[in-house]
Motif scaffolding. Structure first.
Motif, short mmCIF file in Angstrom:
data_model
loop_
_atom_site.label_atom_id
_atom_site.label_comp_id
_atom_site.label_asym_id
_atom_site.label_seq_id
_atom_site.Cartn_x
_atom_site.Cartn_y
_atom_site.Cartn_z
N ASN A 180 19.58 55.28 -8.51
CA ASN A 180 19.58 53.82 -8.55
C ASN A 180 18.28 53.35 -9.19
O ASN A 180 17.25 53.22 -8.53
CB ASN A 180 19.70 53.23 -7.14
CG ASN A 180 19.82 51.72 -7.17
OD1 ASN A 180 19.94 51.12 -8.23
ND2 ASN A 180 19.80 51.09 -6.00
N PRO A 181 18.30 53.07 -10.50
CA PRO A 181 17.06 52.65 -11.17
C PRO A 181 16.49 51.34 -10.62
O PRO A 181 15.32 51.05 -10.85
CB PRO A 181 17.50 52.48 -12.63
CG PRO A 181 18.74 53.31 -12.76
CD PRO A 181 19.41 53.25 -11.43
N ALA A 182 17.29 50.58 -9.89
CA ALA A 182 16.81 49.30 -9.35
C ALA A 182 16.24 49.42 -7.95
O ALA A 182 15.89 48.41 -7.35
CB ALA A 182 17.95 48.29 -9.37
N SER A 183 16.13 50.64 -7.40
CA SER A 183 15.62 50.82 -6.05
C SER A 183 14.13 50.49 -6.01
O SER A 183 13.30 51.19 -6.61
CB SER A 183 15.85 52.27 -5.58
OG SER A 183 15.26 52.47 -4.33
N VAL A 184 13.78 49.43 -5.31
CA VAL A 184 12.38 49.00 -5.23
C VAL A 184 11.55 49.99 -4.41
O VAL A 184 10.42 50.33 -4.76
CB VAL A 184 12.30 47.59 -4.63
CG1 VAL A 184 10.86 47.14 -4.49
CG2 VAL A 184 13.09 46.61 -5.50
N MET A 185 12.13 50.50 -3.32
CA MET A 185 11.40 51.42 -2.47
C MET A 185 11.06 52.71 -3.21
O MET A 185 9.92 53.21 -3.14
CB MET A 185 12.20 51.74 -1.20
CG MET A 185 11.48 52.68 -0.24
SD MET A 185 12.43 52.99 1.26
CE MET A 185 12.34 51.37 2.02
N ALA A 186 12.05 53.26 -3.93
CA ALA A 186 11.80 54.49 -4.66
C ALA A 186 10.73 54.29 -5.72
O ALA A 186 9.86 55.14 -5.94
CB ALA A 186 13.09 54.99 -5.30
N ARG A 187 10.75 53.13 -6.37
CA ARG A 187 9.77 52.87 -7.41
C ARG A 187 8.37 52.72 -6.81
O ARG A 187 7.38 53.21 -7.36
CB ARG A 187 10.15 51.60 -8.17
CG ARG A 187 9.30 51.35 -9.40
CD ARG A 187 9.82 50.18 -10.17
NE ARG A 187 11.22 50.41 -10.55
CZ ARG A 187 12.10 49.47 -10.80
NH1 ARG A 187 11.74 48.20 -10.70
NH2 ARG A 187 13.33 49.76 -11.14
N GLU A 188 8.27 52.04 -5.66
CA GLU A 188 6.97 51.88 -5.03
C GLU A 188 6.43 53.22 -4.54
O GLU A 188 5.23 53.51 -4.68
CB GLU A 188 7.08 50.90 -3.87
CG GLU A 188 7.36 49.46 -4.32
CD GLU A 188 7.55 48.52 -3.15
OE1 GLU A 188 7.64 49.03 -2.00
OE2 GLU A 188 7.62 47.29 -3.37
#
Length: 456
Positions: free
Chosen positions: A387-395
């Motif tokens: 999920n490229p839109a996952s905020v938690m993974a990106r943070e």
């Protein structure tokens, strides 16, 4: 013509036709595609889509949060693939092939520009007219001009009086009582004069048609051939010249018709024409209604595109490519809601995507707690791939990348100091450690590689 579909979550925000020119994307109102992001995840001038050959590429315009495809940040530019989403802040961009070639996503409404030229001209005319009137009122006329005007008034007054007098005289004449008519006197027409005898004129005999004798000869020759039982083709040599000289010759036309019927009888009847194929009925696909202003060719093309998106979405879901699968399913649901259970497929794919993302984030956190920053970073990358839109993974990934970068910077500084004092062996060992503890694309990994090349 390809088009770009902008998603925000499950909702389609916009559709843009890519007509061959560059399309700039960002938060600023001067962009072609304005992404209104209240969290400032989108830069003012974030990225640009450019044509390159027969495809399109997306170029990162030095944005703060970058452009992401498949969980990986685009360094300079990357090719756009059909159905593969591109993440920009909280938005997803998907390239789609438009089968109809037309759509209203990127049309610019015409504006009427009022330049003010007409208003200025009108105002100037009024002001000039007003100035002329005031000038005519304030400036006295010359005496010569006044006398000429008086003469014209006198002339026209005399003309008017004359016309009025003529009208009065005419009226009085018409009003007078009519006099009695004089008695009618019979007039006897004189006897008509005796016509003089017409002199006798010798009229020459009419000129005979020179072709008449030739026509009779050819017709007689054709009759002789018929009586002798000769083939009908032989009569054409005699009937053709007759009809050339006299196209209205009834005898020749009748013989020609008889000859053609005889030739047709010898050759046999003409083969029947093949039946005209009936047009195929314009059938509609169940679940995909035809639009009111849509031709059948456009309808079949749209049905085919919907079916292709559905099949490719199912194929991507089997490969756990959740982002691609959801993008395809959403395109199907937009053009044909609930077609073949696409709404249930979206629900199932979303749930499986969330579960895969949560599992990857938990694994990354466990590795990060154990001091395995490299493995934790790989798990966070996998979560972003799901999920490229996952905020938690990106943070989470940003935090571990910052930690790894700081550690690599400290090691690189130690290696640089060892190289300066001439301890080449220690410098090589430290630079190799920096290289091993970073990932491709990291800043200090490339720096360490260059130092190792120089120390060989």
């Amino acid at each position: 013509m390809p088009r770009l579909v902008v998603f925000r979550g499950d909702a389609v925000e916009n559709e843009i036709s890519l007509s061959g020119g560059p399309v700039r994307i960002g938060r600023h109102a001067g962009n072609d595609v304005v992404l209104d992001d209240s969290l400032n995840g989108v830069s003012r001038f974030h990225a640009e889509i450019r044509p390159e050959g027969r495809s399109y590429v997306i170029v990162d315009l030095n944005s703060r949060n970058g452009v992401w495809i498949g969980g990986k940040r685009v360094k300079d530019k990357a090719a756009l693939m059909l159905g593969v989403p591109v993440t920009v802040g909280a938005f997803e961009l998907a390239l789609e092939d438009d089968p109809s070639g037309t759509f209203d996503g990127h049309a610019v409404s015409p504006r009427t520009v009022v330049t003010g030229v007409a208003v200025a001209d009108t105002g100037g005319a009024v002001s000039r007219s007003g100035a002329s009137v005031s000038q005519s009122r304030s400036t006295p006329r010359p005496a010569a001009s006044m006398s000429a005007t008086n003469r014209q008034i006198l002339i026209w007054s005399a003309v008017a009086v004359g016309v009025l007098a003529i009208c009065v005289v005419t009226y009085r004449v018409l009003r007078r009582p009519q006099r009695q008519s004089p008695p009618i006197v019979a007039v006897v027409d004189p006897a008509p004069p005796v016509a003089a005898p017409t002199p006798q004129i010798d009229v020459p005999p009419p000129v005979q048609d020179p072709n008449k004798a030739l026509n009779e000869q050819d017709l007689q020759a054709a009759r002789d051939l018929i009586a002798a039982g000769k083939p009908a083709d032989a009569l054409r040599d005699h009937l053709g010249p007759v009809l050339e000289r006299d196209p209205d010759n009834e005898a020749a036309r009748e013989l020609k018709r008889t000859t053609e019927e005889a030739i047709a009888a010898v050759k046999g009847p003409k083969p029947p024409k093949p039946p005209t194929p009936k047009p195929e009925p314009e059938l509609e696909t169940p679940g995909i209604p035809r639009r009111a202003d849509e031709s059948y060719q456009e309808y079949t093309a749209r049905v085919k595109a919907i079916q292709v998106n559905l099949a490719e979405g199912k194929n991507a879901l089997e490969k756990n490519e959740y982002a691609v699968a959801l993008a395809r399913f959403r395109l199907v649901d937009r053009d044909a809601p609930k077609y073949q259970g696409v709404d249930a497929l979206i629900t199932d794919a979303t749930a499986r995507q969330q579960k895969a993302v949560d599992t990857a984030i938990d694994s990354g956190q466990q590795n990060e707690t154990a001091g395995k920053s490299m493995d934790a970073r790989r798990w966070y990358d996998q979560a972003l791939q799901f999920n490229p839109a996952s905020v938690m993974a990106r943070e989470k990934k940003a935090a571990v990348v910052l930690k790894m970068t700081q550690a690599a910077a400290d090691l690189f500084a130690t290696g640089t100091a060892a190289a300066k004092v001439g301890n080449t062996a220690l410098a090589k060992r430290i630079f190799q450690q920096v290289f091993d503890q970073t990932m491709p694309g990291d800043e200090y990994r490339e720096k360490a590689s260059k130092q190792l090349e120089q120390l060989k």
